[in-house]
Design a protein around this motif. Structure first.
Motif, PDB file in Angstrom:
ATOM      1  N   ALA A  69      11.004   5.967 -10.887  1.00 34.35           N
ATOM      2  CA  ALA A  69       9.536   5.877 -10.935  1.00 34.35           C
ATOM      3  C   ALA A  69       9.114   4.751 -10.009  1.00 34.35           C
ATOM      4  O   ALA A  69       8.874   3.623 -10.447  1.00 34.35           O
ATOM      5  N   GLY A  70       9.051   5.056  -8.708  1.00 31.64           N
ATOM      6  CA  GLY A  70       8.883   4.010  -7.715  1.00 31.64           C
ATOM      7  C   GLY A  70       7.642   4.148  -6.862  1.00 31.64           C
ATOM      8  O   GLY A  70       6.776   5.006  -7.083  1.00 31.64           O
TER       9      GLY A  70
ATOM     10  N   VAL B 165       0.848  -1.190   0.000  1.00 30.21           N
ATOM     11  CA  VAL B 165       0.000   0.000   0.000  1.00 30.21           C
ATOM     12  C   VAL B 165       0.885   1.242   0.000  1.00 30.21           C
ATOM     13  O   VAL B 165       1.893   1.299   0.711  1.00 30.21           O
ATOM     14  N   MET B 166       0.517   2.200  -0.836  1.00 28.60           N
ATOM     15  CA  MET B 166       1.141   3.521  -0.809  1.00 28.60           C
ATOM     16  C   MET B 166       0.206   4.418   0.004  1.00 28.60           C
ATOM     17  O   MET B 166      -0.897   4.739  -0.445  1.00 28.60           O
TER      18      MET B 166
ATOM     19  N   TYR C 287      11.118   6.017  -2.119  1.00 27.46           N
ATOM     20  CA  TYR C 287      10.518   4.814  -2.668  1.00 27.46           C
ATOM     21  C   TYR C 287      11.261   3.579  -2.179  1.00 27.46           C
ATOM     22  O   TYR C 287      12.448   3.643  -1.828  1.00 27.46           O
ATOM     23  N   THR C 288      10.560   2.445  -2.188  1.00 27.11           N
ATOM     24  CA  THR C 288      11.170   1.177  -1.774  1.00 27.11           C
ATOM     25  C   THR C 288      11.033   0.099  -2.845  1.00 27.11           C
ATOM     26  O   THR C 288      11.579  -0.992  -2.689  1.00 27.11           O
TER      27      THR C 288
ATOM     28  N   VAL D 145       4.046   7.587  -4.234  1.00 30.57           N
ATOM     29  CA  VAL D 145       3.890   6.919  -5.521  1.00 30.57           C
ATOM     30  C   VAL D 145       4.211   7.892  -6.659  1.00 30.57           C
ATOM     31  O   VAL D 145       3.778   9.044  -6.654  1.00 30.57           O
ATOM     32  N   TYR D 146       4.984   7.407  -7.618  1.00 31.62           N
ATOM     33  CA  TYR D 146       5.298   8.180  -8.817  1.00 31.62           C
ATOM     34  C   TYR D 146       4.056   8.263  -9.698  1.00 31.62           C
ATOM     35  O   TYR D 146       3.452   7.245 -10.016  1.00 31.62           O
TER      36      TYR D 146
END
Length: 256
Positions: A213-214, A150-151, A199-200, A157-158
């Motif tokens: 773009a993560g 989940v973002m 980002y991960t 989120v990109y």
């Protein structure tokens, strides 16, 4: 103490990457997700040779979670999330290491959505919230970490406008995450970096890693007793650029 979480996307196929990362960064405790291996295929000898004890909850081809500890005993508390005896997915394992409770989780993806997979994800989230509330009642230092799929916000989120119908970003999924945090948990990355793009996960396609773009889908939630013991947190983004690596980067925290 340094604690890390890492979705390895296949523990045997990524074993050279995992062992290199362990050697270079030397975390004290590691939570792994997506082992994609049955219990008997877990690479225990290689993990032990690297200096780590381990417990794991495997499953052929899919899912799978593990907890590693460098030179420390691991007391397993639970394997599998309570609340559904018919759920055989290997998505949760919990242990006590020293005075710390560690819950390692791999939350369902939920796609395609809407549909049965999203319903399973939301039901799993509800079970997680129920169990997390009980963990808080014990008044112990607890870390709940792993791949939450989940973002939580648009910052995570990109190009969020492309994800509005995805099960990782749908409003009901984000609401479930926020309800969990509202029990009294602290999102470690956002406590230290409230406004930064972090980002991960970077997809293998369309040069996502090269373009950054993560997504931020791997999270550390800390119980109130750990909130003020948090010293540092980060993502080993460079590991995502290694050969034959996972599509996730290791995420870590340091606590007193």
């Amino acid at each position: 103490m340094k604690i890390a979480t890492y979705n390895v996307n296949g523990v045997n196929g990524r074993l050279p990457v995992l062992l290199r990362w362990l050697e270079e960064t030397k975390p004290d405790i590691v939570c792994l997700q997506e082992l994609k291996a049955p219990d008997e295929k877990f690479p225990l000898e290689a993990i032990q040779a690297a200096g780590y004890n381990a417990i794991w909850h495997g499953q052929k081809s899919w899912n799978g979670v593990a907890i590693l500890a460098k030179g420390k005993d691991i007391k397993e508390l639970r394997r599998g999330l309570p609340g559904d005896d018919e759920d055989l997915h290997s998505r949760y394992i919990e242990a006590m290491i020293d005075d710390l409770v560690i819950g390692c989780l791999y939350l369902p993806n939920g796609n395609p959505a809407p549909g049965p997979k999203l319903e399973y994800k939301l039901a799993w989230f509800e079970r997680l919230k129920n169990h997390a509330a009980k963990l808080l009642d014990y008044n112990l230092p607890v870390v709940l970490c792993g791949d939450y799929n989940v973002m939580p916000t648009e910052l995570d989120v990109y190009k969020p406008e492309r994800w509005v119908d995805d099960a990782l970003f749908r409003p009901e999924v984000r609401a479930a995450f926020h309800d969990l945090v509202a029990q009294g948990w602290t999102d470690a990355i956002r406590k230290l970096y409230p406004d930064e793009v972090i980002y991960t996960f970077w997809d293998y396609f369309r040069n996502a890693y090269g373009r950054n773009a993560g997504l931020r889908i791997d999270h550390f939630l800390l119980s109130p007793l750990l909130k003020d013991r948090l010293l540092a947190a980060g993502v080993d983004k460079n590991v995502r650029g290694w050969e034959k690596t996972s599509d996730h980067g290791p995420v870590w925290i340091e606590i007193e």
